[in-house]
Structure formats: C-alpha cells, structure tokens
Design a protein around this motif. Structure first.
Motif, PDB file in Angstrom:
ATOM      1  N   GLY A 156      31.963 -34.831 105.257  1.00  0.00           N
ATOM      2  CA  GLY A 156      30.750 -35.040 104.457  1.00  0.00           C
ATOM      3  C   GLY A 156      31.033 -34.803 102.976  1.00  0.00           C
ATOM      4  O   GLY A 156      32.147 -34.438 102.600  1.00  0.00           O
ATOM      5  N   LYS A 157      29.984 -34.987 102.143  1.00  0.00           N
ATOM      6  CA  LYS A 157      30.224 -34.917 100.697  1.00  0.00           C
ATOM      7  C   LYS A 157      30.589 -33.517 100.214  1.00  0.00           C
ATOM      8  O   LYS A 157      31.451 -33.356  99.349  1.00  0.00           O
ATOM      9  CB  LYS A 157      29.029 -35.461  99.907  1.00  0.00           C
ATOM     10  CG  LYS A 157      27.697 -34.812 100.225  1.00  0.00           C
ATOM     11  CD  LYS A 157      26.583 -35.555  99.514  1.00  0.00           C
ATOM     12  CE  LYS A 157      25.210 -34.961  99.792  1.00  0.00           C
ATOM     13  NZ  LYS A 157      24.889 -34.788 101.225  1.00  0.00           N
TER      14      LYS A 157
ATOM     15  N   ALA B 278      26.848 -32.982  95.238  1.00  0.00           N
ATOM     16  CA  ALA B 278      26.795 -34.381  95.675  1.00  0.00           C
ATOM     17  C   ALA B 278      27.299 -35.305  94.565  1.00  0.00           C
ATOM     18  O   ALA B 278      28.100 -36.211  94.809  1.00  0.00           O
ATOM     19  CB  ALA B 278      25.362 -34.745  96.062  1.00  0.00           C
TER      20      ALA B 278
ATOM     21  N   TYR C 290      30.476 -37.869  94.612  1.00  0.00           N
ATOM     22  CA  TYR C 290      30.388 -39.307  94.315  1.00  0.00           C
ATOM     23  C   TYR C 290      31.355 -39.702  93.199  1.00  0.00           C
ATOM     24  O   TYR C 290      31.884 -40.809  93.188  1.00  0.00           O
ATOM     25  CB  TYR C 290      28.951 -39.690  93.925  1.00  0.00           C
ATOM     26  CG  TYR C 290      28.064 -39.924  95.125  1.00  0.00           C
ATOM     27  CD1 TYR C 290      28.230 -41.061  95.925  1.00  0.00           C
ATOM     28  CD2 TYR C 290      27.076 -39.012  95.470  1.00  0.00           C
ATOM     29  CE1 TYR C 290      27.432 -41.270  97.043  1.00  0.00           C
ATOM     30  CE2 TYR C 290      26.267 -39.214  96.583  1.00  0.00           C
ATOM     31  CZ  TYR C 290      26.455 -40.347  97.362  1.00  0.00           C
ATOM     32  OH  TYR C 290      25.676 -40.554  98.468  1.00  0.00           O
TER      33      TYR C 290
ATOM     34  N   GLU D  86      31.462 -39.216 104.771  1.00  0.00           N
ATOM     35  CA  GLU D  86      30.451 -39.450 105.812  1.00  0.00           C
ATOM     36  C   GLU D  86      29.062 -39.143 105.254  1.00  0.00           C
ATOM     37  O   GLU D  86      28.863 -38.101 104.637  1.00  0.00           O
ATOM     38  CB  GLU D  86      30.777 -38.493 106.971  1.00  0.00           C
ATOM     39  CG  GLU D  86      29.893 -38.573 108.170  1.00  0.00           C
ATOM     40  CD  GLU D  86      30.029 -39.893 108.892  1.00  0.00           C
ATOM     41  OE1 GLU D  86      29.170 -40.759 108.650  1.00  0.00           O
ATOM     42  OE2 GLU D  86      30.981 -40.055 109.674  1.00  0.00           O
ATOM     43  N   ILE D  87      28.073 -40.053 105.469  1.00  0.00           N
ATOM     44  CA  ILE D  87      26.725 -39.714 105.000  1.00  0.00           C
ATOM     45  C   ILE D  87      25.710 -39.608 106.138  1.00  0.00           C
ATOM     46  O   ILE D  87      24.553 -39.285 105.912  1.00  0.00           O
ATOM     47  CB  ILE D  87      26.196 -40.717 103.934  1.00  0.00           C
ATOM     48  CG1 ILE D  87      26.374 -42.150 104.414  1.00  0.00           C
ATOM     49  CG2 ILE D  87      26.853 -40.512 102.589  1.00  0.00           C
ATOM     50  CD1 ILE D  87      25.612 -43.159 103.581  1.00  0.00           C
TER      51      ILE D  87
ATOM     52  N   GLN E 222      23.586 -38.061 109.161  1.00  0.00           N
ATOM     53  CA  GLN E 222      23.122 -36.711 109.501  1.00  0.00           C
ATOM     54  C   GLN E 222      23.372 -36.470 110.984  1.00  0.00           C
ATOM     55  O   GLN E 222      23.348 -37.414 111.782  1.00  0.00           O
ATOM     56  CB  GLN E 222      21.615 -36.617 109.250  1.00  0.00           C
ATOM     57  CG  GLN E 222      21.260 -36.471 107.790  1.00  0.00           C
ATOM     58  CD  GLN E 222      20.565 -35.159 107.519  1.00  0.00           C
ATOM     59  OE1 GLN E 222      19.756 -34.726 108.310  1.00  0.00           O
ATOM     60  NE2 GLN E 222      20.892 -34.526 106.414  1.00  0.00           N
TER      61      GLN E 222
END
Lengths: 290, 290
Positions: A57-58, A208, A212, A219-220, A222
């Motif tokens: 994830g971020k 975040a 970016y 992965e975005i 949930q």
C-alpha cells in the motif's frame, strides 16, 4: 497558491502550520520531520538490521522508499522488507510488494498466516465472525511480522504508522476507557524485535502525497473486512474535529507520548505461551484468537 | 413502551443499560446512582456544612432538591445554596434561584463578581474579547464560590456536574494534549473548600428529566456568551459517537477517575497570591483574568 518559502507553485497546504509548500519544500519538510522522529527516539543505530513491514500500500511503500533514501549509502545498516500474506481473498498481492521492493532495490522476505499459524484470516473470520476482524488481523499480523523478523535476525521492525493512525489509536483507547494502554509504552516489549515508526509525526494525507510523488504501482484496494473497524468511526470524527482545530492530531499524539514518558507503567514483559512454547504478547493474545 | 422492571408505562429509555424505566423506577435508579457516588467518594461526613452552587438552572436545582431529599432529616449535616451573579445582562436572575431555594426550603446566600472582583463578566468580556469568555467565567465563578463558601464556614461545595459535563472536560483535555489535567485530582486542592459532584455518574438528559419531575420554575435561558465555548464543539461530537457506542461517556469518566486514582501526580497546593494576599488556584489564574 505559491509556496510560502520560495514562491514556486504550491502542491499542498498544511492547515496546522499555515504553510503552502511546493514539491521541493514539501519533500524537505516531510523528510526532516521523519528524520527528527528517528533521531529523538534513537530508533536507528549502527549495525541495525531493519525490516520494513511492506503491504504494498501507499504508506508502507513510502516508508520503504524513504528509509532506502536515507540509509542506502550507509554500510553499517541493512534494510529489508517483509511481506505478509494474511490470506484475504481479493486483497494483498505479493507481486505488487515484490515489484515495489525490486524497484526500490531492497530484498523482500515473504511469509503468510497459513505458514505461521496454520490458517488464513479468511478462515479465522469464518470461524469467529467479522465483527472484530481488524483487531484479530492486526494482532496476528504483528505476531507474524515479529516472528519472521526474529527468524531473520532483524534488530528493528519499521511500521508505516502515521500521525492519523496513532491519534486514532489513542482516541479509541480513550473512548474505551483503557488507562493501561494509554500509559504503557508500545515499542519496548522485551524479547520482541523493537518497533520503529518514522512517520509518526506526519499526517496521513502527506504520507499519501509523498507516496504518489515517489513510488509507482502501489496497491489502493481496501481490505474487504475493514468496513467493521471501530477505527473508521473514530477516523471521520477526528477528521471533522481537526478541520476546525488543525493541530488536534499532534496534540493527541504528544499527549500519548508524554503519558508514556512519565514511566508510570513499565512495558509488558513477553511471557512464554504454555501451548506454543514461545514468547508472546499480553497473555498469549494471538493464541486465543486462533 | 413498558418499564423493564414493573410493566408500567416507561418515561425513559437508557441506551447504555438497555432498560426502559417508569417514573418510580427512573427516580430510584437515578437516586441510587448519585448516592453510590457520594458513598464511594466519601463525599459527605457527619458535621458537614454543604453549599450547593445554585444558578437557578435545571442541573443545580435538581441537585439542591436531591440533597435536601436525602439530607433533610439529618441533624448532623447542614445544607445551604449559593447564588453567584456573574453580571451578564439578560442572564441569571436572582429571583429564580431565590424562589427555588425557598420552595425546597434551603437558606440562600448570594454573591456577585462585582462584589468579589470589582467587575462583572460583561466588563471582563468587553476588555478581553469573548473568545475565552466561558473559560474566564468558569474559573472566576469557581473562585467566587470558594470564597463565599469559605467565608460562611462551609466544609463542602456541591456542583451539579453531570456525566456529559465531565466526559466533555476529559475529552477537551485529550484534544488539547494536556496530560497534567488528566492525571491531577480535581477536588482535593489544599486550602480550598472541597468540591463534591453527586451527579457525576448521571447523563445530562436524566438530570434534566429529574429536574422536570421535581422542580418548578427553573431558568432555561442560555448564557449569551456561551456560543463560543470549545465545549459546544466537543458536546455534539461526543453525543454523535455515544449514539453509536452508548457506554462511551461512562468509559471516558471511568478512565479519568482511574488515571487520577493511580496518584501519579499530587493535587495542586494553593499558593498565596502576592497581589491579593489570599490562597488561590494554579498560579493565581483568576487574578490574571481580571
């Protein structure tokens, strides 16, 4: 708007500081905060072997990128990443984490609930219901990460917990009326690989944005079980309040650090689980969840 | 709905207990909670002279009625009421408080900011702005009540602080990141008439209902300065959250009592104000506000 420091176009406005920041000054501000947290807590020492918990994830991708950036040239510190497959169908893809670790240039160690506990989180949720699935998953994930980090001789486990996460945790403990969790240190458990949290002073939206700007392909999605988490309720409440009182999250996290720093309650000592014969947290909590 | 205890028509539903209660069982439940708080804290002893801070509003009127009901037949405890005129134009009417004290059959002592500090709260707000008017008023009112109670040889000062008030206070201290106020006892200050809070375990709406059932003619106007209070913001946030998690206010107040009960921080000792030559709270805070 223009950057408050150099008059280039700003990419973010920090309500709590009143500053507009351009890309270069945002990155400088971000990294200096995280470095200061590491320095103040003495989180990284020579000869450390640091494992970043990388979900793909971020947040965790940003943490891996950041630590590689500041530690990449140091020969006395080794950096790795650990990916845990909790076994949630349709979530967590090992390839995403592998690609990110590869792009950043860090070795990836993988593990799974299936290997460590003999069952996936989907199975646990099926057996115990999904009301507390996030609590189960968090505790088991912590246990699993610790086991793998310990097996690979890691000296620190780096988690991408940010300011919002920590403020929410503190507030959940207040709403639950749990004084012990407010007073006990979170990261000094005996016989456990110590946890470090370099993004503790950084708001979620800034982590975040940093992700970016620096990492591609994270992965975005949930987790499908996360809709039940109590933390979601506290999340929106805290964001609403912080909109009106911008420094609230910092105040809450500082409060928590001060309460712990008084040293009124010592850290928990890990006991030996009589069933599994290994050191464990808080009365074999993970064992009770399986 | 019918009462969960006797099947008579219910007048209230307690979400936190899951009970519907009729008038008789509501009053019994209410009074047993307040009596238990008094017993557990050892708030009332033989030979006590208790002064109730009576504003004329529903909370303080209900408290005066309740204390008269449980102490009226005791010869070893004396009960009085103190009315403070803060000097807010269009608010606080001495006649309302006088009528209530008269109807309940309790002696009323009156005082005012004008007499004690030489200026009204309207004047303070005019000089300092109305952003912190509620904080000023609360601190000065506490000081004023203490002075009058002390001058009349009172041994206890009874405040109508309820569960909602206290939970909000705790939450404001959390949002402000103020560990000392969370750890210090509120009611054991030296050289100060000790404060008792019998309605601490009772939600605001139940105190209001108790007042409507027992007292006539109380004041329902709001103070014209109160629109700025930070507490209003926390009030609605906490009510929203408690709607979804009904025992939250109890959890927060219990947390606060537990944190204080550890005794990590001693109560503040009242120092002597060098200007006014009398004992005072927290570094002569009231003096700085005048």
């Amino acid at each position: 708007m223009l950057c408050s420091k150099c008059r280039h176009p700003a990419i973010i406005y920090q309500r709590y500081s009143g500053l507009h920041l351009c890309k270069a000054h945002f990155i400088a501000d971000f990294e200096s905060k995280a470095k200061r947290a590491i320095r103040n807590h003495r989180w990284i020492k020579p000869k450390d072997r640091i494992a970043v918990a990388l979900s793909g994830g971020k947040n965790s991708s940003a943490l891996l990128y950041f630590l590689k950036k500041i530690l990449g040239t140091r020969r006395d510190v080794r950096l790795s990443a650990i990916f845990i497959d909790e076994g949630t169908k349709g979530n967590r893809d090992c390839h995403v984490a592998a690609n990110i670790a590869d792009a950043i240039g860090v070795e990836l160690i993988t593990g799974s609930f299936e290997e460590v506990f003999g069952k996936t989180i989907d199975k646990v949720v099926m057996e115990k219901g999904d009301r507390f699935s996030c609590t189960f998953c968090r505790v088991l994930r912590g246990k699993c990460l610790n086991r793998i980090a310990h097996d690979h001789d890691m000296t620190k486990l780096a988690l991408a917990i940010n300011l919002d996460d920590e403020a929410q945790n503190v507030l959940v403990n207040v709403f639950r009326g749990d004084p012990e969790r407010l007073l006990k240190p979170a990261d000094t458990l005996a016989e456990i690989v110590p946890i470090i949290r370099p993004f503790l002073p950084i708001p979620a939206r800034e982590v975040a944005l940093y992700a970016y700007l620096h990492v591609e392909g994270f992965e975005i999605r949930q987790c499908p079980h996360s809709h039940n988490a109590l933390i979601n309720d506290v999340h929106s409440l805290l964001n609403d309040y912080t909109w009106r009182h911008p420094s609230t999250k910092y105040a809450i996290v500082n409060l928590s650090e001060q309460l712990v720093s008084y040293g009124f309650m010592p850290g928990t000592h890990a006991d030996i689980c009589p069933v599994r014969g290994e050191s464990d947290l808080s009365e074999y909590r993970p064992c009770r969840m399986l």
